[in-house]
Design a protein around this motif. Sequence first.
Motif, mmCIF file in Angstrom:
data_model
loop_
_atom_site.group_PDB
_atom_site.id
_atom_site.type_symbol
_atom_site.label_atom_id
_atom_site.label_comp_id
_atom_site.label_asym_id
_atom_site.label_seq_id
_atom_site.Cartn_x
_atom_site.Cartn_y
_atom_site.Cartn_z
ATOM 1 N N LYS A 56 55.728 22.745 50.262
ATOM 2 C CA LYS A 56 54.400 22.469 49.724
ATOM 3 C C LYS A 56 53.676 23.780 49.452
ATOM 4 O O LYS A 56 53.780 24.720 50.247
ATOM 5 N N VAL A 57 52.948 23.818 48.347
ATOM 6 C CA VAL A 57 52.085 24.954 48.026
ATOM 7 C C VAL A 57 50.709 24.405 47.662
ATOM 8 O O VAL A 57 50.582 23.333 47.048
ATOM 9 N N HIS A 58 49.682 25.137 48.045
ATOM 10 C CA HIS A 58 48.322 24.722 47.726
ATOM 11 C C HIS A 58 47.390 25.916 47.871
ATOM 12 O O HIS A 58 47.456 26.662 48.852
ATOM 13 N N TRP A 59 46.517 26.096 46.881
ATOM 14 C CA TRP A 59 45.476 27.118 46.950
ATOM 15 C C TRP A 59 44.369 26.750 45.961
ATOM 16 O O TRP A 59 44.556 25.907 45.071
ATOM 17 N N THR A 60 43.234 27.351 46.145
ATOM 18 C CA THR A 60 42.070 27.122 45.286
ATOM 19 C C THR A 60 41.577 28.454 44.751
ATOM 20 O O THR A 60 41.693 29.493 45.405
ATOM 21 N N GLU A 61 41.023 28.402 43.540
ATOM 22 C CA GLU A 61 40.477 29.584 42.892
ATOM 23 C C GLU A 61 39.118 29.244 42.294
ATOM 24 O O GLU A 61 38.907 28.130 41.790
ATOM 25 N N SER A 62 38.240 30.185 42.375
ATOM 26 C CA SER A 62 36.898 30.011 41.808
ATOM 27 C C SER A 62 36.912 30.450 40.356
ATOM 28 O O SER A 62 37.405 31.531 40.012
ATOM 29 N N ARG A 63 36.348 29.618 39.493
ATOM 30 C CA ARG A 63 36.279 29.887 38.072
ATOM 31 C C ARG A 63 34.825 29.973 37.636
ATOM 32 O O ARG A 63 33.953 29.256 38.157
ATOM 33 N N SER A 64 34.574 30.842 36.706
ATOM 34 C CA SER A 64 33.224 30.993 36.163
ATOM 35 C C SER A 64 33.179 30.409 34.764
ATOM 36 O O SER A 64 33.979 30.775 33.895
ATOM 37 N N ALA A 65 32.235 29.497 34.554
ATOM 38 C CA ALA A 65 32.079 28.862 33.248
ATOM 39 C C ALA A 65 30.873 29.389 32.495
ATOM 40 O O ALA A 65 30.513 28.886 31.434
ATOM 41 N N GLY A 66 30.206 30.383 33.015
ATOM 42 C CA GLY A 66 29.021 30.929 32.363
ATOM 43 C C GLY A 66 28.276 31.842 33.307
ATOM 44 O O GLY A 66 28.777 32.204 34.380
ATOM 45 N N SER A 67 27.065 32.204 32.926
ATOM 46 C CA SER A 67 26.276 33.122 33.749
ATOM 47 C C SER A 67 25.838 32.487 35.054
ATOM 48 O O SER A 67 25.712 33.170 36.072
ATOM 49 N N SER A 68 25.625 31.191 35.065
ATOM 50 C CA SER A 68 25.136 30.531 36.273
ATOM 51 C C SER A 68 25.963 29.334 36.689
ATOM 52 O O SER A 68 25.556 28.586 37.576
ATOM 53 N N THR A 69 27.095 29.114 36.053
ATOM 54 C CA THR A 69 27.935 27.949 36.351
ATOM 55 C C THR A 69 29.279 28.417 36.886
ATOM 56 O O THR A 69 29.903 29.308 36.305
ATOM 57 N N ALA A 70 29.706 27.828 37.984
ATOM 58 C CA ALA A 70 31.003 28.145 38.589
ATOM 59 C C ALA A 70 31.608 26.878 39.162
ATOM 60 O O ALA A 70 30.886 25.949 39.558
ATOM 61 N N TYR A 71 32.903 26.821 39.172
ATOM 62 C CA TYR A 71 33.595 25.669 39.733
ATOM 63 C C TYR A 71 34.860 26.149 40.426
ATOM 64 O O TYR A 71 35.294 27.287 40.238
ATOM 65 N N THR A 72 35.430 25.282 41.212
ATOM 66 C CA THR A 72 36.637 25.601 41.983
ATOM 67 C C THR A 72 37.813 24.835 41.403
ATOM 68 O O THR A 72 37.745 23.608 41.212
ATOM 69 N N GLY A 126 51.434 28.147 51.394
ATOM 70 C CA GLY A 126 52.535 27.206 51.287
ATOM 71 C C GLY A 126 53.420 27.245 52.510
ATOM 72 O O GLY A 126 53.306 28.127 53.368
ATOM 73 N N SER A 127 54.322 26.259 52.597
ATOM 74 C CA SER A 127 55.213 26.160 53.752
ATOM 75 C C SER A 127 56.441 25.352 53.378
ATOM 76 O O SER A 127 56.454 24.603 52.383
ATOM 77 N N VAL A 128 57.491 25.525 54.192
ATOM 78 C CA VAL A 128 58.712 24.719 54.119
ATOM 79 C C VAL A 128 58.943 24.158 55.512
ATOM 80 O O VAL A 128 59.171 24.934 56.453
ATOM 81 N N ARG A 129 58.882 22.845 55.651
ATOM 82 C CA ARG A 129 58.960 22.216 56.967
ATOM 83 C C ARG A 129 59.957 21.062 56.951
ATOM 84 O O ARG A 129 60.141 20.400 55.922
ATOM 85 N N TYR A 130 60.548 20.826 58.138
ATOM 86 C CA TYR A 130 61.477 19.726 58.351
ATOM 87 C C TYR A 130 61.098 19.037 59.658
ATOM 88 O O TYR A 130 60.749 19.712 60.645
ATOM 89 N N TRP A 131 61.195 17.718 59.674
ATOM 90 C CA TRP A 131 60.829 16.983 60.881
ATOM 91 C C TRP A 131 61.501 15.611 60.915
ATOM 92 O O TRP A 131 61.984 15.106 59.894
ATOM 93 N N VAL A 132 61.513 15.050 62.108
ATOM 94 C CA VAL A 132 61.994 13.693 62.353
ATOM 95 C C VAL A 132 60.827 12.921 62.961
ATOM 96 O O VAL A 132 60.240 13.347 63.957
#
Length: 407
Positions: A56-72, A126-132
């Motif tokens: 599994k891999v997962h991450w978030t990044e902040s994006r800028s859509a303008g001078s005062s608008t930002a989203y993740t 991210g990680s690689v895991r195995y389980w029962v």
Amino acid sequence: MLFDRLKRFAVVLDCPELDAPPVFSSGESVAGRVVLELTGEARLGALHLHAQGCAKVHWTESRSAGSSTAYTQSYGDQVDFLSLRETLLVPPDNGDVTVLPAGRHEFAFTFQLPESLATSFEGKHGSVRYWVKAKLHRPWSTVKTVKKEFTVIEPIDINTPTLLAPQAGAKEKLARAWYCSRGQVSVSAKIDRKGYTPGEVIPIFAEIDNCTSRTVVPKAAIIQVQTFTARGAKKQKKCVVASIVGDSIAAHKREVWHGRALKIPPVGPSILECHILRVEYVLKICVDIPGTSKLLLELPLVIGTIPLHPFGSRTSSVSSQYSVNLDWLRTGITEQLEAPPEYSLVVSGNESLESPPLPCPNSPPNLLEGPFFAYIQEFRLRPPPLYSEVDPNPPSENSIRPRCMTC
């Protein structure tokens, strides 16, 4: 209720070393048992077993859509390596429940791992895991779940021509200050091979030329590079796992490393087969130059699990690339050599007396006559004398020929 009577509910994996955690490789069989300890009689439903493994891999990044608008923006992906299901306790067909008496109950299980797996890994994104996982169903109650993780290590044999090949490189950089040239710094480095295992020492052979008017400092480090991929985007994380610092190099001087040792700490092996998560290693040689950016030279590394063979050396990379076909040699040699025949079986006594003398066409007729040739004919067909370390006819002092000093 069941919880009042359930003393223990666990998944136990069979492992040869009881003190060590269970470790497996692709293609091996995983065996174990689900343990139930009851203090009293209990009514149970089905008991299911799930064996799973994924990256599994997962991450978030902040994006800028303008001078005062930002989203993740979120990125994530998953690759399944293992997914097995098995029912260990089957309820009766009439829909009734199974009644187990008080005491210890074990339900054995075994399954085989697939041939293509990735090594277990825990990273920031991210990680690689195995389980029962075991799930115990009971009437009119919630499902009881217990989970047991295990480690998978994919073998990487460094005794291959690719990983035994030497790695070398060279780089140079022009040092500048206020748009003025201050000289040039160059570095050339070489290591014996590409593949190593944890605990080994990497001998670094390098030459650093400092043609500037300032003092520079060379360094070497092993860098772990984690690469995560999801939805066409990539995220990298680099960390230093081992490093050394060389001696300062004065202006217009040269420094030579004759196998400078850099030991590999206990790190995880390389992960190269998973397309969403990769773990790679590089040997980075860095030269700090005051007033300008660093000079960097990187050589690729692969951290394996199977160490170098005892007879492996620098020449093993060369000899492994060439194979000699010895079939022609085996066909010319029989499986068991026959002993030579005895002398008495080849030449008899009568044959030795009746055999004529060997003719010599270029010799005059009177040369083969006389007592000397008769002496030769007498011993021509006799067996050789017995071997002895003591000379039966030692040379006398008179027979030694004096050495001429003028010769």
